[in-house]
Scaffold this motif. Sequence first.
Motif, PDB file in Angstrom:
ATOM      1  N   ASP A 181      17.839   3.350  16.594  1.00 11.31           N
ATOM      2  CA  ASP A 181      18.011   4.359  17.640  1.00 11.31           C
ATOM      3  C   ASP A 181      17.552   3.831  18.996  1.00 11.31           C
ATOM      4  O   ASP A 181      18.196   4.075  20.025  1.00 11.31           O
ATOM      5  CB  ASP A 181      17.243   5.630  17.300  1.00 11.31           C
ATOM      6  CG  ASP A 181      17.841   6.387  16.140  1.00 11.31           C
ATOM      7  OD1 ASP A 181      19.041   6.155  15.835  1.00 11.31           O
ATOM      8  OD2 ASP A 181      17.115   7.205  15.540  1.00 11.31           O
ATOM      9  N   LEU A 182      16.448   3.104  19.019  1.00 11.26           N
ATOM     10  CA  LEU A 182      15.946   2.530  20.265  1.00 11.26           C
ATOM     11  C   LEU A 182      16.924   1.509  20.831  1.00 11.26           C
ATOM     12  O   LEU A 182      17.177   1.492  22.040  1.00 11.26           O
ATOM     13  CB  LEU A 182      14.585   1.879  20.039  1.00 11.26           C
ATOM     14  CG  LEU A 182      13.972   1.150  21.232  1.00 11.26           C
ATOM     15  CD1 LEU A 182      13.645   2.126  22.343  1.00 11.26           C
ATOM     16  CD2 LEU A 182      12.743   0.375  20.806  1.00 11.26           C
ATOM     17  N   LEU A 183      17.508   0.681  19.978  1.00  6.86           N
ATOM     18  CA  LEU A 183      18.470  -0.311  20.445  1.00  6.86           C
ATOM     19  C   LEU A 183      19.723   0.355  21.010  1.00  6.86           C
ATOM     20  O   LEU A 183      20.268  -0.101  22.019  1.00  6.86           O
ATOM     21  CB  LEU A 183      18.842  -1.261  19.309  1.00  6.86           C
ATOM     22  CG  LEU A 183      17.747  -2.222  18.867  1.00  6.86           C
ATOM     23  CD1 LEU A 183      18.206  -3.014  17.661  1.00  6.86           C
ATOM     24  CD2 LEU A 183      17.347  -3.141  20.003  1.00  6.86           C
ATOM     25  N   GLU A 184      20.167   1.430  20.379  1.00  9.37           N
ATOM     26  CA  GLU A 184      21.313   2.157  20.920  1.00  9.37           C
ATOM     27  C   GLU A 184      20.970   2.767  22.272  1.00  9.37           C
ATOM     28  O   GLU A 184      21.781   2.747  23.192  1.00  9.37           O
ATOM     29  CB  GLU A 184      21.749   3.254  19.956  1.00  9.37           C
ATOM     30  CG  GLU A 184      22.525   2.755  18.778  1.00  9.37           C
ATOM     31  CD  GLU A 184      23.049   3.902  17.926  1.00  9.37           C
ATOM     32  OE1 GLU A 184      22.920   5.069  18.322  1.00  9.37           O
ATOM     33  OE2 GLU A 184      23.599   3.596  16.872  1.00  9.37           O
ATOM     34  N   LEU A 209      10.993   3.136  10.115  1.00 10.14           N
ATOM     35  CA  LEU A 209      10.856   2.309  11.315  1.00 10.14           C
ATOM     36  C   LEU A 209      12.155   1.580  11.650  1.00 10.14           C
ATOM     37  O   LEU A 209      12.499   1.411  12.816  1.00 10.14           O
ATOM     38  CB  LEU A 209       9.718   1.305  11.142  1.00 10.14           C
ATOM     39  CG  LEU A 209       8.315   1.891  11.161  1.00 10.14           C
ATOM     40  CD1 LEU A 209       7.299   0.798  10.861  1.00 10.14           C
ATOM     41  CD2 LEU A 209       8.024   2.547  12.489  1.00 10.14           C
ATOM     42  N   GLY A 210      12.897   1.168  10.625  1.00  7.53           N
ATOM     43  CA  GLY A 210      14.186   0.530  10.863  1.00  7.53           C
ATOM     44  C   GLY A 210      15.171   1.477  11.510  1.00  7.53           C
ATOM     45  O   GLY A 210      15.911   1.099  12.434  1.00  7.53           O
ATOM     46  N   LYS A 211      15.197   2.726  11.065  1.00  8.57           N
ATOM     47  CA  LYS A 211      16.087   3.724  11.664  1.00  8.57           C
ATOM     48  C   LYS A 211      15.698   3.991  13.116  1.00  8.57           C
ATOM     49  O   LYS A 211      16.551   4.111  13.993  1.00  8.57           O
ATOM     50  CB  LYS A 211      16.041   5.023  10.866  1.00  8.57           C
ATOM     51  CG  LYS A 211      16.736   4.935   9.537  1.00  8.57           C
ATOM     52  CD  LYS A 211      16.642   6.266   8.796  1.00  8.57           C
ATOM     53  CE  LYS A 211      17.307   6.196   7.453  1.00  8.57           C
ATOM     54  NZ  LYS A 211      17.190   7.472   6.722  1.00  8.57           N
ATOM     55  N   MET A 231       0.804  -1.221   0.000  1.00 13.91           N
ATOM     56  CA  MET A 231       0.000   0.000   0.000  1.00 13.91           C
ATOM     57  C   MET A 231       0.837   1.272   0.000  1.00 13.91           C
ATOM     58  O   MET A 231       0.464   2.258  -0.626  1.00 13.91           O
ATOM     59  CB  MET A 231      -0.945  -0.010   1.196  1.00 13.91           C
ATOM     60  CG  MET A 231      -2.007  -1.073   1.117  1.00 13.91           C
ATOM     61  SD  MET A 231      -3.141  -1.013   2.481  1.00 13.91           S
ATOM     62  CE  MET A 231      -4.054   0.458   2.109  1.00 13.91           C
ATOM     63  N   PHE A 232       1.965   1.276   0.725  1.00 12.17           N
ATOM     64  CA  PHE A 232       2.687   2.526   0.938  1.00 12.17           C
ATOM     65  C   PHE A 232       4.119   2.521   0.431  1.00 12.17           C
ATOM     66  O   PHE A 232       4.788   3.550   0.476  1.00 12.17           O
ATOM     67  CB  PHE A 232       2.699   2.874   2.426  1.00 12.17           C
ATOM     68  CG  PHE A 232       1.335   2.999   3.020  1.00 12.17           C
ATOM     69  CD1 PHE A 232       0.489   4.019   2.638  1.00 12.17           C
ATOM     70  CD2 PHE A 232       0.885   2.095   3.956  1.00 12.17           C
ATOM     71  CE1 PHE A 232      -0.773   4.142   3.180  1.00 12.17           C
ATOM     72  CE2 PHE A 232      -0.367   2.207   4.509  1.00 12.17           C
ATOM     73  CZ  PHE A 232      -1.204   3.232   4.120  1.00 12.17           C
ATOM     74  N   GLY A 233       4.636   1.394   0.013  1.00 12.72           N
ATOM     75  CA  GLY A 233       6.016   1.342  -0.440  1.00 12.72           C
ATOM     76  C   GLY A 233       6.968   1.063   0.719  1.00 12.72           C
ATOM     77  O   GLY A 233       6.555   0.680   1.813  1.00 12.72           O
ATOM     78  N   THR A 234       8.239   1.266   0.472  1.00 14.96           N
ATOM     79  CA  THR A 234       9.249   0.882   1.462  1.00 14.96           C
ATOM     80  C   THR A 234       9.701   2.033   2.350  1.00 14.96           C
ATOM     81  O   THR A 234      10.519   1.833   3.237  1.00 14.96           O
ATOM     82  CB  THR A 234      10.474   0.309   0.744  1.00 14.96           C
ATOM     83  OG1 THR A 234      10.978   1.288  -0.159  1.00 14.96           O
ATOM     84  CG2 THR A 234      10.131  -0.953  -0.010  1.00 14.96           C
ATOM     85  N   GLU A 235       9.183   3.239   2.132  1.00 16.78           N
ATOM     86  CA  GLU A 235       9.642   4.383   2.911  1.00 16.78           C
ATOM     87  C   GLU A 235       9.336   4.227   4.403  1.00 16.78           C
ATOM     88  O   GLU A 235      10.144   4.605   5.254  1.00 16.78           O
ATOM     89  CB  GLU A 235       9.018   5.682   2.403  1.00 16.78           C
ATOM     90  CG  GLU A 235       9.453   6.068   1.009  1.00 16.78           C
ATOM     91  CD  GLU A 235       8.606   5.408  -0.057  1.00 16.78           C
ATOM     92  OE1 GLU A 235       7.502   4.917   0.261  1.00 16.78           O
ATOM     93  OE2 GLU A 235       9.068   5.356  -1.206  1.00 16.78           O
TER      94      GLU A 235
END
Length: 47
Positions: free
Chosen positions: A38-41, A32-34, A23-27
Amino acid sequence: MTNQISIWLGVILLGTVMLDFAMFGTEHMLFLGKKLFDLLEWLAFWR
């Protein structure tokens, strides 16, 4: 958690990711990956 519950949760998660791609593509996944990185760091800092 039983195996059956974990399999269904995995299927639901993969289904929602595939729906998001369709529906929205990979953006959104890139964003969310970025944020996940950041959350893991941040969590590693508090360890």
